[in-house]
Write a protein that holds these residues in place. Structure first.
Motif, mmCIF file in Angstrom:
data_model
loop_
_atom_site.group_PDB
_atom_site.id
_atom_site.type_symbol
_atom_site.label_atom_id
_atom_site.label_comp_id
_atom_site.label_asym_id
_atom_site.label_seq_id
_atom_site.Cartn_x
_atom_site.Cartn_y
_atom_site.Cartn_z
ATOM 1 N N VAL A 48 0.842 -1.208 0.000
ATOM 2 C CA VAL A 48 0.000 0.000 0.000
ATOM 3 C C VAL A 48 0.873 1.253 0.000
ATOM 4 O O VAL A 48 0.578 2.237 -0.680
ATOM 5 N N ILE A 49 1.965 1.228 0.765
ATOM 6 C CA ILE A 49 2.869 2.381 0.802
ATOM 7 C C ILE A 49 3.510 2.611 -0.556
ATOM 8 O O ILE A 49 3.554 3.745 -1.070
ATOM 9 N N TYR A 50 4.008 1.554 -1.173
ATOM 10 C CA TYR A 50 4.627 1.696 -2.489
ATOM 11 C C TYR A 50 3.618 2.190 -3.520
ATOM 12 O O TYR A 50 3.949 3.031 -4.386
ATOM 13 N N ASP A 51 2.396 1.702 -3.440
ATOM 14 C CA ASP A 51 1.382 2.113 -4.402
ATOM 15 C C ASP A 51 1.016 3.584 -4.229
ATOM 16 O O ASP A 51 0.864 4.312 -5.223
ATOM 17 N N CYS A 52 0.870 4.048 -2.979
ATOM 18 C CA CYS A 52 0.547 5.459 -2.739
ATOM 19 C C CYS A 52 1.692 6.366 -3.180
ATOM 20 O O CYS A 52 1.461 7.450 -3.716
ATOM 21 N N TRP A 53 2.915 5.953 -2.956
ATOM 22 C CA TRP A 53 4.060 6.758 -3.391
ATOM 23 C C TRP A 53 4.123 6.851 -4.908
ATOM 24 O O TRP A 53 4.533 7.878 -5.470
#
Length: 353
Positions: free
Chosen positions: A316-321
């Motif tokens: 989720v963090i990688y996708d939001c970034w």
């Protein structure tokens, strides 16, 4: 005492039965254990007190009121005790820091987002970081030096910083703005140390975002140099920088973390030829990447989302970034003149950013 309990039982019966009746004088006096004394009653108490009577005797000799009641001896005793003293009224409390309209907006937002986004938490708590006089002077000098720089100058600056993400919610915010209405929120987890965390390092430029690098352990000087060599340099040299200064195509910004300010790190920058923007202590409001991290954190924990494992949170963090953060890069860079002007207007102290 027996008569008082009888009146109390009668009043409770009337309230539960729903019968509307005019209360008797004895019932009416139950909710008024300390009636306000009139000027005539005060004069009576003063006159009787000169006769060296006790408060009980004074209360028994007072003229009855129209409702056939008299002030209690406790009321008489309190009046005699406080007679002649200046009455000090307690202040209602500190002035409101937010308007009623903004408070309603915060409550509506909290109804949607149980854990509350970092931006709303900051508004609700009015948290301020300490700025010493020495740092205030440095911030003011930095703002005056760079406030008139054009946008073309900031397009050649790389802003960088680290961020910690926790499984249970946004890192660094322990208080929430409690809502007072709306549906009951779903239960949330509050585990020790947030249930687990992961640290990431990232950078932003006008032309895009760097690769999001996860830091294993603390970011000491050795790990930071590896990040510079393996992440920053390959990414930065591929960006379309200005061609008038091929020896120093970009300016790098970092904070004063121990790994950043280490002697070995400075030697690496001198060897590679990276120009550094002045490092200011206690100045997160002058680093727009802080706002970018706040946006990513808000999207990761949107509507109070929590995670059970790091393997669930990392994608989720990688996708939001990759998808959400690039939408705000240009606006954050365009805000630099306004940030510096706000710092000047505040005399080098904290700004709204």
């Amino acid at each position: 005492m027996k008569g008082f309990k009888t009146c109390e039982r009668r009043l409770t019966h009337l309230l539960h039965s729903g019968i509307r009746s005019r209360p008797s004088p004895a019932t009416a006096s139950i909710g008024n254990m300390a009636p306000r004394l009139s000027d005539f009653e005060k004069g009576q108490i003063d006159a009787l007190h000169r006769l060296c009577l006790t408060p009980q005797a004074i209360a028994a000799r007072l003229r009855p009121r129209p409702d056939k009641t008299r002030p209690s001896y406790k009321t008489v005793e309190r009046f005699l005790k406080n007679r002649g003293k200046k009455r000090v009224f307690k202040k209602p409390g500190p002035a409101r820091t937010i308007s009623p309209k903004l408070e309603r907006r915060l409550i509506r937002h909290v109804i949607t987002d149980r854990l509350t986004s970092p931006e709303v938490r900051i508004i609700a708590q009015r948290r301020k970081f300490f700025i010493s006089e020495k740092n205030r002077v440095k911030r003011l000098a930095f703002a005056r030096e760079y406030v008139h720089k054009p946008l073309s100058f900031w397009k050649n600056v790389i802003f960088s910083d680290e961020k910690i993400f926790r499984l249970d919610g946004p890192h660094g915010y322990n208080k929430t703005y409690q809502r007072t209405r709306g549906p009951e929120p779903a239960p949330t987890m509050r585990r020790h140390s947030g249930g687990g965390s992961a640290m990431f390092w990232g950078a932003m430029s006008w032309y895009g975002l760097s690769t999001l690098h996860r830091v294993q352990g603390s970011l000491n000087a050795e790990r930071y140099r590896q990040v510079m060599l393996n992440v920053i340099m390959p990414w930065a040299l591929e960006l379309p920088w200005r061609l008038d200064q091929p020896d120093c195509p970009f300016i790098f910004q970092q904070d004063n973390a121990p790994g950043h300010a280490a002697l070995s790190t400075r030697e690496l920058f001198d060897t590679v030829g990276i120009a550094l923007l002045d490092r200011l202590a206690r100045s997160p409001d002058l680093n727009p990447v802080e706002n970018l991290w706040a946006i990513v954190s808000r999207r990761v924990h949107w509507q109070g989302r929590q995670f059970m494992r790091l393997d669930d949170m990392l994608p989720v963090i990688y996708d939001c970034w990759r998808t959400e953060a690039p939408k705000y890069v240009e606006a954050l860079f365009e805000s630099m003149p306004r940030r510096l002007q706000a710092c000047i207007d505040a005399g080098g102290r904290q700004t709204k950013y």
